[in-house]
Motif scaffolding. Structure first.
Motif, PDB file in Angstrom:
ATOM      1  N   LEU A 190       0.781  -1.222   0.116  1.00  0.00           N
ATOM      2  CA  LEU A 190      -0.018  -0.010  -0.080  1.00  0.00           C
ATOM      3  C   LEU A 190       0.833   1.323   0.005  1.00  0.00           C
ATOM      4  O   LEU A 190       0.670   2.257  -0.549  1.00  0.00           O
ATOM      5  N   VAL A 191       1.881   1.332   0.769  1.00  0.00           N
ATOM      6  CA  VAL A 191       2.973   2.583   0.953  1.00  0.00           C
ATOM      7  C   VAL A 191       3.457   2.612  -0.286  1.00  0.00           C
ATOM      8  O   VAL A 191       3.575   3.747  -1.071  1.00  0.00           O
ATOM      9  N   GLU A 192       3.878   1.439  -1.076  1.00  0.00           N
ATOM     10  CA  GLU A 192       4.439   1.716  -2.497  1.00  0.00           C
ATOM     11  C   GLU A 192       3.555   2.194  -3.321  1.00  0.00           C
ATOM     12  O   GLU A 192       4.102   3.219  -4.232  1.00  0.00           O
ATOM     13  N   LYS A 193       2.268   2.006  -3.391  1.00  0.00           N
ATOM     14  CA  LYS A 193       1.258   2.359  -4.297  1.00  0.00           C
ATOM     15  C   LYS A 193       0.997   3.888  -4.084  1.00  0.00           C
ATOM     16  O   LYS A 193       0.778   4.611  -4.930  1.00  0.00           O
ATOM     17  N   ILE A 194       0.845   4.318  -2.686  1.00  0.00           N
ATOM     18  CA  ILE A 194       0.850   5.743  -2.323  1.00  0.00           C
ATOM     19  C   ILE A 194       1.990   6.466  -2.802  1.00  0.00           C
ATOM     20  O   ILE A 194       1.827   7.703  -3.411  1.00  0.00           O
ATOM     21  N   ASN A 195       2.970   6.099  -2.712  1.00  0.00           N
ATOM     22  CA  ASN A 195       4.342   6.778  -3.200  1.00  0.00           C
ATOM     23  C   ASN A 195       4.398   6.847  -4.535  1.00  0.00           C
ATOM     24  O   ASN A 195       4.784   8.144  -5.085  1.00  0.00           O
ATOM     25  N   ALA A 196       4.280   5.815  -5.260  1.00  0.00           N
ATOM     26  CA  ALA A 196       4.205   6.052  -6.745  1.00  0.00           C
ATOM     27  C   ALA A 196       2.947   7.146  -7.145  1.00  0.00           C
ATOM     28  O   ALA A 196       3.345   7.906  -8.271  1.00  0.00           O
ATOM     29  N   GLU A 197       1.859   6.976  -6.840  1.00  0.00           N
ATOM     30  CA  GLU A 197       0.909   7.970  -7.303  1.00  0.00           C
ATOM     31  C   GLU A 197       1.253   9.396  -6.778  1.00  0.00           C
ATOM     32  O   GLU A 197       1.098  10.202  -7.417  1.00  0.00           O
ATOM     33  N   TYR A 198       2.028   9.612  -5.646  1.00  0.00           N
ATOM     34  CA  TYR A 198       2.356  10.812  -5.292  1.00  0.00           C
ATOM     35  C   TYR A 198       3.507  11.401  -6.187  1.00  0.00           C
ATOM     36  O   TYR A 198       3.372  12.393  -6.483  1.00  0.00           O
ATOM     37  N   ALA A 199       4.384  10.502  -6.692  1.00  0.00           N
ATOM     38  CA  ALA A 199       5.550  10.670  -7.506  1.00  0.00           C
ATOM     39  C   ALA A 199       4.900  11.259  -8.886  1.00  0.00           C
ATOM     40  O   ALA A 199       5.439  12.018  -9.565  1.00  0.00           O
ATOM     41  N   ALA A 200       3.706  10.711  -9.100  1.00  0.00           N
ATOM     42  CA  ALA A 200       2.990  10.815 -10.643  1.00  0.00           C
ATOM     43  C   ALA A 200       2.123  12.200 -10.464  1.00  0.00           C
ATOM     44  O   ALA A 200       1.415  12.452 -11.489  1.00  0.00           O
ATOM     45  N   GLY A 201       2.225  12.749  -9.344  1.00  0.00           N
ATOM     46  CA  GLY A 201       1.371  14.002  -9.172  1.00  0.00           C
ATOM     47  C   GLY A 201       0.017  14.067  -8.746  1.00  0.00           C
ATOM     48  O   GLY A 201      -0.800  14.860  -8.504  1.00  0.00           O
ATOM     49  N   LYS A 202      -0.100  12.635  -7.996  1.00  0.00           N
ATOM     50  CA  LYS A 202      -1.645  12.578  -7.595  1.00  0.00           C
ATOM     51  C   LYS A 202      -1.534  12.678  -6.006  1.00  0.00           C
ATOM     52  O   LYS A 202      -0.963  11.837  -5.433  1.00  0.00           O
TER      53      LYS A 202
END
Length: 383
Positions: A221-233
């Motif tokens: 879940l943390v990986e998913k959150i960080n990936a979306e944050y890096a993509a600007g979400k």
């Protein structure tokens, strides 16, 4: 948990975890696995898990059974106690029903009396919790943990070894570390997710019976959150709020919504099931497992402790690390320990940390949602 799932779906899974665990607990009972129910963050869960038991939280969070409880308990008693007792006597709580033993601690006067009444319908074990945190208190709490271990051994005709306790400590520490990694994503500004979604995971995780699976699920879940944050979400930039005070799971989550529906974002929770219950690990290097457990659990900064320096220390760190703009303290009606301590918390937040503070008192009904919205909207606008 697979990374292909969208974040809202993952958050919803955790939100439904308590309800979904009802059936899972029946299956556990059918296998002959002991179930130990508890009501408090001070409960040394590793002792029960070292026996191979499953542990489950019993505090009820709905006003559904409060009328039934009020036939026996005062109307001006804390709603958490009335709800918990009501679910027990009406047999509407599967967790209570399936528990072989219910464990209580001498925290507040209302709970102590509730345990007396519960002992008439269920095997109850009451641990004498000291209300201070000096060396004498640690010795007493250590002796209570050993007494609890011996009670389980006698009750279930088993032996709980220190090696089994050490293994349970390692499993629980890994779960705590994973959940800390999760709530630390909220250090980012703007915040990556809503505070209510974070709370759903933190609270839902307490009803996952296989604790060894938590790290893998939470890391994904943390990986998913960080990936979306890096993509600007991410969430919009809003005033950053810390919630402290009484347990906030269930009905009191209306306070989170009142903040986030009116211009704020909750970036951290000091409450039980939030940072308070995850922040400290058990010292795995301490050769005395009972001493290690006693020190970890007794150091929790609850308002039943006097003085309560550890709560202020945790609040101070959270305010700094999460760049908090304002503190909302939520207390339940007739929760005297937390309500009395609001004076000290307000003074600490205003004078020491130099940020705004507001105290809201509520219960398990929905009647005050309008008032909560009005007061918290004004507070957030002031920020």
């Amino acid at each position: 948990m697979e990374l292909v799932k969208e974040l809202p779906e993952v958050f919803e899974e955790f939100a439904e975890q308590r309800k979904n665990s009802f059936l899972a607990l029946k299956q556990i009972k059918d296998k002959g696995i002991p179930v130990i129910g508890a009501y408090c963050t001070y409960f040394p869960t590793e002792i029960a898990r070292a026996m191979g038991a499953v542990t489950v939280g019993l505090c009820s969070t709905s006003d559904e059974t409060i009328p039934a409880a009020e036939k026996y308990l005062p109307k001006n008693l804390c709603p958490l106690i009335k709800s918990s007792y009501g679910f027990a006597i009406t047999d509407k709580c599967p967790f209570f029903y399936f528990s072989d033993v219910v464990v209580g601690e001498t925290t507040c006067d209302g709970k102590k009396k509730m345990y007396e009444y519960l002992s008439e319908i269920k095997n109850c074990f009451l641990m004498e919790l000291p209300n201070t945190q000096n060396e004498a208190a640690f010795k007493l709490w250590k002796s209570e943990i050993i007494r609890f271990k011996e009670y389980l051994e006698e009750q279930f005709d088993t032996t709980i070894t220190e090696d089994a306790i050490r293994e349970a400590i390692k499993v629980e520490n890994k779960a705590r570390l994973a959940l800390k990694e999760l709530y630390q994503v909220m250090r980012a500004d703007p915040a990556p997710i809503k505070g209510h979604d974070l709370w759903r995971v933190l609270y839902g995780s307490t009803f996952k019976f296989d604790r060894a699976k938590i790290p893998e699920e939470v890391h994904a879940l943390v990986e998913k959150i960080n990936a979306e944050y890096a993509a600007g979400k991410m969430e919009e930039k809003k005033p950053r709020i810390l919630i402290t005070g009484c347990p906030i799971g269930g009905a009191p989550e209306k306070v989170i919504d009142a903040i986030e529906n009116n211009g704020g974002i909750v970036v951290t929770f000091e409450n039980c099931s939030g940072a308070k219950s995850i922040d400290q690990l058990v010292d795995e290097d301490n050769p005395d497992v009972y001493d290690a457990l006693a020190r970890r659990y007794l150091n929790i900064g609850c308002s039943v402790m006097t003085p309560n320096k550890n709560r202020l220390d945790l609040l101070s760190r959270l305010i700094d690390e999460y760049k908090v703009d304002g503190v909302v303290e939520m207390t339940l009606q007739a929760c005297h320990t937390y309500n009395v301590e609001t004076f000290a918390i307000r003074r600490f937040v205003n004078e020491v940390k130099g940020i705004p503070y507001i105290h809201v008192e509520t219960d398990y009904s929905q009647a005050d949602i309008g008032q909560l919205n009005t007061r918290l909207t004004a507070f957030i606008e002031m920020l």
